[in-house]
Design a protein around this motif. Sequence first.
Motif, mmCIF file in Angstrom:
data_model
loop_
_atom_site.group_PDB
_atom_site.id
_atom_site.type_symbol
_atom_site.label_atom_id
_atom_site.label_comp_id
_atom_site.label_asym_id
_atom_site.label_seq_id
_atom_site.Cartn_x
_atom_site.Cartn_y
_atom_site.Cartn_z
ATOM 1 N N ASP A 1 0.834 -1.176 0.000
ATOM 2 C CA ASP A 1 0.000 0.000 0.000
ATOM 3 C C ASP A 1 0.866 1.222 0.000
ATOM 4 O OD1 ASP A 1 -2.829 -0.715 0.163
ATOM 5 O OD2 ASP A 1 -2.050 -1.964 1.767
ATOM 6 N N HIS B 1 -9.746 -1.121 0.211
ATOM 7 C CA HIS B 1 -10.026 -0.781 -1.199
ATOM 8 C C HIS B 1 -11.512 -0.934 -1.536
ATOM 9 C CE1 HIS B 1 -5.711 -0.778 -1.201
ATOM 10 N NE2 HIS B 1 -5.736 -2.005 -0.746
ATOM 11 N N GLU C 1 -8.217 -6.882 -5.411
ATOM 12 C CA GLU C 1 -8.020 -6.937 -3.964
ATOM 13 C C GLU C 1 -9.275 -6.546 -3.189
ATOM 14 O OE1 GLU C 1 -4.675 -4.734 -2.345
ATOM 15 O OE2 GLU C 1 -5.278 -5.228 -0.296
ATOM 16 N N HIS D 1 -6.504 -6.631 4.272
ATOM 17 C CA HIS D 1 -5.848 -6.442 2.974
ATOM 18 C C HIS D 1 -5.229 -7.743 2.517
ATOM 19 C CE1 HIS D 1 -5.891 -1.945 2.668
ATOM 20 N NE2 HIS D 1 -6.286 -2.131 3.908
HETATM 21 ZN ZN LIG Z 1 -4.401 -3.319 0.260
#
Ligand SMILES: [Zn+2]
Length: 458
Positions: free
Chosen positions: A24, A163, A186, A292
């Motif tokens: 990220d 996201h 993602e 994530h």
């Molecule tokens: Zn991410």
Amino acid sequence: MTNDEGMPTPNDKISARSLRAASDFVIRHLSLVWHSVICRSSFVLLLFTPALQAADNLGVLGSKPKWDVLEHYQETITQDEFSQLIQNVYCTHGLAPDLIEVNTDTARILTNREPQIFFTLRFAKNNASRNPVPHLWHLAKSLSQAKGDKPLSGLRIALDPGHLGGKWAKMEERWFQVGNTQPVQEGDLTLKVARLLAPRLRELGAKVLFVRNSNEPVTAKRPDDFRELARKILIKNGVPQPRADVLDPNDPEKEETIRWQSEILFYRYSEIRRRAALVNFKLHPDLVLCLHFNAEGWGDPNNPTLTDVNHLHLLVNGSYLQQELEFDDERFEMIRRLLSRAYDEELPLADAVASAMARETQLPPYQYPTTNSTTRVGTSGYVFARNLLATRLYRCPVVYCEPYVMNSKDAFARIQAGDYEGTRNVNGFDRKSIFREYADSVTDGLIEYYSKARDKGD
Ligand SMILES: [Zn+2]
């Protein structure tokens, strides 16, 4: 939900460019030098901002700090504890004494440059005389002893699937496709994990809240709302006549376009600031889990590189860069977070979740290539402090999970296999679905932490 997303005026300190580190990235605020940092497969140029101005000196879409809030923390911390947190967690890359000066009885924090105005924090003389620390979230040890099968009873846990996914995934650059296989997005994967995790946590007694539960943004803004700001940012950063549009995903100068900048202002800055407003003013959780999947540089998203490298790490807030502390809002948010003692809760939590995830995924710890923005903390070997927007802005303990390299051969095969019950042979091994392994291991870490922390030993 008020002003956590004030639009910056032209005088606001608008930052430079994107600094991407591995998974990220955040637009960092760098001055004076041009930096190149490894970004997935390419090098990203960081433009610099001119000399600091005396006027509002805020991060991207940041709002003016309310320094008075810190009055509530007078005499809630000893000098020793404050200094330890500054040195070992928050300001591990050093600290300019003109911004924060730590004395014997007080700390002086700069609130205004011209004229120079400081906030004075008075330390508690000792632990016994400390005032209670005000916060809306509950410490695990302040909850009543948990019943055997409900170790999460009384807890409010917010799930923040990272996201957006869906039709936004390409814009977010969180999309790749190998041949004719299912595209990997993602934002869709993280939402799938959150939806598997929620019922597990509810069964254990938690009240579960979603920061996002669809492929639509939380923010009402869209990229076009930021075109003018994007243009100003580019001009301010040395692109006098910015181009309007990106040619294609591999366009090397895409980051100097109004399109690219207005998109990142939308999906990163505006979106995460709105999520923070939702967390802080509406959901009031005791813990936020940011979910994530990690990635290594994949190059062309239509012809991505698959790698043998796969790893795990978790993040908590800390490790501020000196340049970040120059911003009034970031300095304020760091001090408020330090004083709230979210770290005392989120670090052992992150360690417990990391250990459970390491055990169940068998993944090695990530080796950060950018040690200048992270600091390893805790005891598990998997947890790092880093100043991300979400870990800074959510006003409660935040554990940010980064398991699996999506474009590793192993994770890619498991993502393609989709979600299923029980085990299946994938890549020669019988395994759970990657989504269930993720959800189950996070659950196990939470059970371990809260069972222990709430056990009053009677
Ligand atoms: Zn991410």
